[in-house]
Write an enzyme that holds these catalytic residues in place. Sequence first.
Site, mmCIF file in Angstrom:
data_model
loop_
_atom_site.group_PDB
_atom_site.id
_atom_site.type_symbol
_atom_site.label_atom_id
_atom_site.label_comp_id
_atom_site.label_asym_id
_atom_site.label_seq_id
_atom_site.Cartn_x
_atom_site.Cartn_y
_atom_site.Cartn_z
ATOM 1 N NE ARG A 78 -32.332 3.787 98.044
ATOM 2 C CZ ARG A 78 -31.631 4.446 97.142
ATOM 3 N NH1 ARG A 78 -31.245 5.686 97.342
ATOM 4 N NH2 ARG A 78 -31.305 3.868 96.019
ATOM 5 C CG HIS A 122 -26.548 1.811 94.194
ATOM 6 N ND1 HIS A 122 -27.397 2.605 94.925
ATOM 7 C CD2 HIS A 122 -25.844 2.658 93.429
ATOM 8 C CE1 HIS A 122 -27.209 3.876 94.632
ATOM 9 N NE2 HIS A 122 -26.264 3.938 93.707
ATOM 10 C CD GLU A 167 -30.033 6.877 90.124
ATOM 11 O OE1 GLU A 167 -29.062 6.835 89.356
ATOM 12 O OE2 GLU A 167 -30.289 7.851 90.845
ATOM 13 C CG ASN A 294 -32.876 8.200 93.400
ATOM 14 O OD1 ASN A 294 -33.604 8.021 94.381
ATOM 15 N ND2 ASN A 294 -31.875 7.410 93.091
ATOM 16 C CE1 TYR A 296 -28.337 13.564 94.001
ATOM 17 C CE2 TYR A 296 -29.419 11.922 92.638
ATOM 18 C CZ TYR A 296 -28.723 12.265 93.783
ATOM 19 O OH TYR A 296 -28.417 11.308 94.708
ATOM 20 C CD GLU A 365 -29.679 8.105 95.140
ATOM 21 O OE1 GLU A 365 -29.131 8.873 94.325
ATOM 22 O OE2 GLU A 365 -29.542 6.879 95.136
HETATM 23 C C1 GCO Z 1 -26.848 7.761 91.208
HETATM 24 C C2 GCO Z 1 -26.745 7.005 92.438
HETATM 25 C C3 GCO Z 1 -25.784 7.547 93.432
HETATM 26 C C4 GCO Z 1 -24.995 8.763 93.096
HETATM 27 C C5 GCO Z 1 -25.787 10.021 93.289
HETATM 28 C C6 GCO Z 1 -25.054 11.269 92.896
HETATM 29 O O1 GCO Z 1 -27.724 8.606 91.101
HETATM 30 O O2 GCO Z 1 -26.055 7.473 90.323
HETATM 31 O O3 GCO Z 1 -27.904 6.646 92.957
HETATM 32 O O4 GCO Z 1 -24.971 6.437 93.550
HETATM 33 O O5 GCO Z 1 -23.858 8.839 93.860
HETATM 34 O O6 GCO Z 1 -26.946 9.962 92.547
HETATM 35 O O7 GCO Z 1 -24.682 11.233 91.564
#
Ligand code: GCO
Length: 460
Positions: A78, A122, A167, A294, A296, A365
């Site tokens: 991707r 992006h 995002e 995504n 984290y 992600e």
């Molecule tokens: C975001 C983006 C990525 C980042 C990743 C880590 O989440 O801002 O998709 O470009 O690099 O998530 O922060």
Amino acid sequence: MIKFLAFPKEFVWGCASSAYQVEGAWNEDGKGSSIWDTFVHKPGHVVNGETGDVAVDHYHRYKEDVALMKELGLDAYRFSIAWSRILPAGTGAINQAGLDFYDRLVDELLKNKIEPYACLFHYDLPQALQDKGGWPNRDTAYAFAEYARVITERLSDRLKVWMTHNEPWVSAMAGYFAGEHAPGIKDVPAAIKALHHLLLSHGLAAEAIRASARQPVMVGITLNLSPVYPASQSKKDRDAASRVDTILNRTTLDPLLKGTSPFQEFAIVKLLSRSLIKPGDLEKIRTLDLLGVNYYARTVVKHDPKFPVVAAAQIHPEGNEYSGMWEIYPEGIYELLTRIWKEYFFPFPAGEGALVKVPEIMVTENGVPVPDGLDFDGRVRDERRIRYLRNHIAQVHRAMDEGVPVRGYFHWSLMDNFEWALGYSQRFGLVYVDFRTQKRTIKDSGQWFTRVIQENGFEY
Ligand code: GCO
């Protein structure tokens, strides 16, 4: 008890990246400037004054990088397309050399049997469009649809999966509210307008892509989502968590999947959104073949009247492991996927409010920034990343076990790269990059990921 977590045969294993973070070549072959080019060249915006001017030089090294993907055994990659390479002024004149680059990249991927997943945006808006107001200006949404059409005409004979945005919430909030990302603006109404126009542009672009595609395509979007937890079970903290959830998650999920906007729930925004959301907008936005998630970290909040509107503040609970940027909380990805499934996909099997088509879900992600580096023998032993991946992918599997049809998992990121305002201080890659020499080395986590792909699962 150890057991083997097996994934379905057609499960897609991939890695993700984005144009500005990896390409470099910021002013080559006719590329126009983007808001990130402007932002990084002004002092004070990025750690150590670092820029993506060269980044990891992927623009020139894409063949070597595709070879690495092949070595890793990826099914899919991707990447994002830099709008200002294609239309240097955002609209109008097309830069053939920019189109040629993505043409070569797609061919190289397909030659190596790696499915390209292209994302059209992006964060790197052409500066020329920012000069006309950027995302808070409704015209930008129409310009985006034009750009989507141009790129579809060139690549859709080979490219099947199209993500409009990465995002959009971060584009709007980090760029126009917090000012931590380009264009560095701090203005609440501008951020709200930006978010609506980003979502609208998704709908307009989806229409343009489907109308000009040369084969059946999938059109999706990728969202940053984070389950929100109250710091305690008090009513005040629970209400705070619900408000933050609305702002963080529902402002994108509701329009895309329900055709409604939660903006109305906040008095201050309600007034603005009346003139902002035009008749027909919400119907246009609600179109999706693929939802990219995504994940984290989770968000834990407590009631705090100091902050206007949201009246909540984030806290960082004790007891868990932390990374260079966030708390590590693997269960969050399970809770997020099951929540989306139950709350957004399930209540609408048919009838009023039904989704015309239930989109596919993928993790687009997930990854972790941990300090790692070359050991004396040239190996990168990043056990913490392996542990993160094992625990998170196991939670994806758990959600699938409970019926959420997750179709794939993309690791962020393929290689270490430019982490926006944090410059090169955070390493997310499965591949280590020496930023001085651009030498690439597959980390232990990359080798672990390869085995997972080969065996289509792992012991846990
Ligand atoms: C975001 C983006 C990525 C980042 C990743 C880590 O989440 O801002 O998709 O470009 O690099 O998530 O922060």
